[in-house]
Design an enzyme around this catalytic site. Sequence first.
Site, PDB file in Angstrom:
ATOM      1  CB  SER A  93      -0.896   0.011   1.240  1.00  0.00           C
ATOM      2  OG  SER A  93      -1.698  -1.145   1.277  1.00  0.00           O
ATOM      3  CG  ASN A 108       9.280   0.041   1.786  1.00  0.00           C
ATOM      4  OD1 ASN A 108      10.212  -0.134   2.553  1.00  0.00           O
ATOM      5  ND2 ASN A 108       8.416  -0.926   1.496  1.00  0.00           N
ATOM      6  CG  HIS A 120       2.602  -5.374   6.715  1.00  0.00           C
ATOM      7  ND1 HIS A 120       2.441  -4.152   6.113  1.00  0.00           N
ATOM      8  CD2 HIS A 120       3.794  -5.842   6.271  1.00  0.00           C
ATOM      9  CE1 HIS A 120       3.495  -3.894   5.346  1.00  0.00           C
ATOM     10  NE2 HIS A 120       4.331  -4.907   5.430  1.00  0.00           N
TER      11      HIS A 120
HETATM   12  P1  A3P Z   1       3.501  -0.301  -7.479  1.00  0.00           P
HETATM   13  O1  A3P Z   1       3.873  -1.737  -7.425  1.00  0.00           O
HETATM   14  O2  A3P Z   1       2.066  -0.088  -7.857  1.00  0.00           O
HETATM   15  O3  A3P Z   1       4.436   0.525  -8.292  1.00  0.00           O
HETATM   16  P2  A3P Z   1       5.014  -1.152  -0.149  1.00  0.00           P
HETATM   17  O4  A3P Z   1       6.108  -0.208   0.173  1.00  0.00           O
HETATM   18  O5  A3P Z   1       3.905  -1.109   0.853  1.00  0.00           O
HETATM   19  O6  A3P Z   1       5.516  -2.511  -0.443  1.00  0.00           O
HETATM   20  O7  A3P Z   1       4.315  -0.597  -1.486  1.00  0.00           O
HETATM   21  C1  A3P Z   1       4.953  -0.647  -2.728  1.00  0.00           C
HETATM   22  C2  A3P Z   1       4.224   0.269  -3.695  1.00  0.00           C
HETATM   23  O8  A3P Z   1       4.475   1.643  -3.324  1.00  0.00           O
HETATM   24  C3  A3P Z   1       4.730   0.096  -5.122  1.00  0.00           C
HETATM   25  O9  A3P Z   1       3.597   0.284  -5.972  1.00  0.00           O
HETATM   26  C4  A3P Z   1       5.727   1.242  -5.227  1.00  0.00           C
HETATM   27  O10 A3P Z   1       6.026   1.635  -6.548  1.00  0.00           O
HETATM   28  C5  A3P Z   1       4.986   2.327  -4.467  1.00  0.00           C
HETATM   29  N1  A3P Z   1       5.902   3.412  -4.068  1.00  0.00           N
HETATM   30  C6  A3P Z   1       7.042   3.307  -3.342  1.00  0.00           C
HETATM   31  N2  A3P Z   1       7.646   4.507  -3.251  1.00  0.00           N
HETATM   32  C7  A3P Z   1       6.874   5.376  -3.933  1.00  0.00           C
HETATM   33  C8  A3P Z   1       6.979   6.780  -4.227  1.00  0.00           C
HETATM   34  N3  A3P Z   1       8.011   7.514  -3.804  1.00  0.00           N
HETATM   35  N4  A3P Z   1       5.996   7.352  -4.957  1.00  0.00           N
HETATM   36  C9  A3P Z   1       4.942   6.613  -5.397  1.00  0.00           C
HETATM   37  N5  A3P Z   1       4.796   5.288  -5.159  1.00  0.00           N
HETATM   38  C10 A3P Z   1       5.748   4.683  -4.447  1.00  0.00           C
END
Ligand code: A3P
Length: 284
Positions: free
Chosen positions: A45, A48, A98
């Site tokens: 979501s 990170n 989570h």
């Molecule tokens: P997508 O796979 O749709 O690109 P998590 O950190 O909870 O695992 O989530 C990963 C999702 O957050 C990924 O989505 C990732 O690209 C997106 N994400 C991480 N850093 C981001 C940023 N700086 N701006 C926009 N989306 C970001």
Amino acid sequence: MTGKCVWFEGIPFPSLDYSPELLREVQESFLIKDEDVLLLTFPKSGMNWLMETVCLIHSKGDPKWIQSVPIWEGSPWVELSGYNLLKDKEGPRFITSHLFVQLFPRSFFKSKAKMIYLIRNPRDVLVSGYFFWRSAKFVKRPQSLEQYFEWFVEGNVVFGSWFDHARGWMSMRDKENFLILSYEEMKWDTRSTVEKICQFLGKKLEPEELNSVLKNNSFQVMKENNMSNFSLLKGQYLEENGLLLRKGVTGDWKNYFTVAQAEIFDKLFQEKMADLPQELFAWE
Ligand code: A3P
């Protein structure tokens, strides 16, 4: 997907970091302190991104703290599964999790610790999850989006049902120490969202510090930074093609769902979430 998982109270967890004993101990004995800062999401979501953003707010935009992956020594963040590292840590702790609300440390509900819950359109969570988990080494990987779609709607993915997870945490929405943000608002108006986080955490940034937060938490900068792009996890946890920062957009599900899948999802969303205020789910 749950083939390599351990189960606790009906929910599958990656056996890499969790055991039923640890989950029970965290729930019953882990002491959350009033000064702790907690970030909570269903996986994929934008956890990170939020971690990076909160780090940058604390460092007033200085990227020296960009070491978000909680397993690195020196990262300010610790996953609740790293319970043993957290227990004896002095001062305010930066904790990510989570976990479902009903499994969270009981001490949190009596504390003043601030928690941010980041919610994302579950359709995009599904697509992001499919691409991520298919290159992960520590879960049973989905073979196709079709298969992952089925697992996701049945709640048969790591950390279980998105619907139950979100419903559970939404029950906290009126609490003063609980802030709900959406990935979509963060994407569409990052500046206002960062300001909202600052206000919630009682932090003040000068205009140039805010600009530096916005520069360093951008998709492009995070993607190029080895400390935030998960490239250091390759080999042990992820295949070479594994990506954390994949596209970073909203509405990508429209490129992947069939019409039938979109209808199944809409129906399920209605069944599960219709009684909650719909402004919580403003992602279209
Ligand atoms: P997508 O796979 O749709 O690109 P998590 O950190 O909870 O695992 O989530 C990963 C999702 O957050 C990924 O989505 C990732 O690209 C997106 N994400 C991480 N850093 C981001 C940023 N700086 N701006 C926009 N989306 C970001």
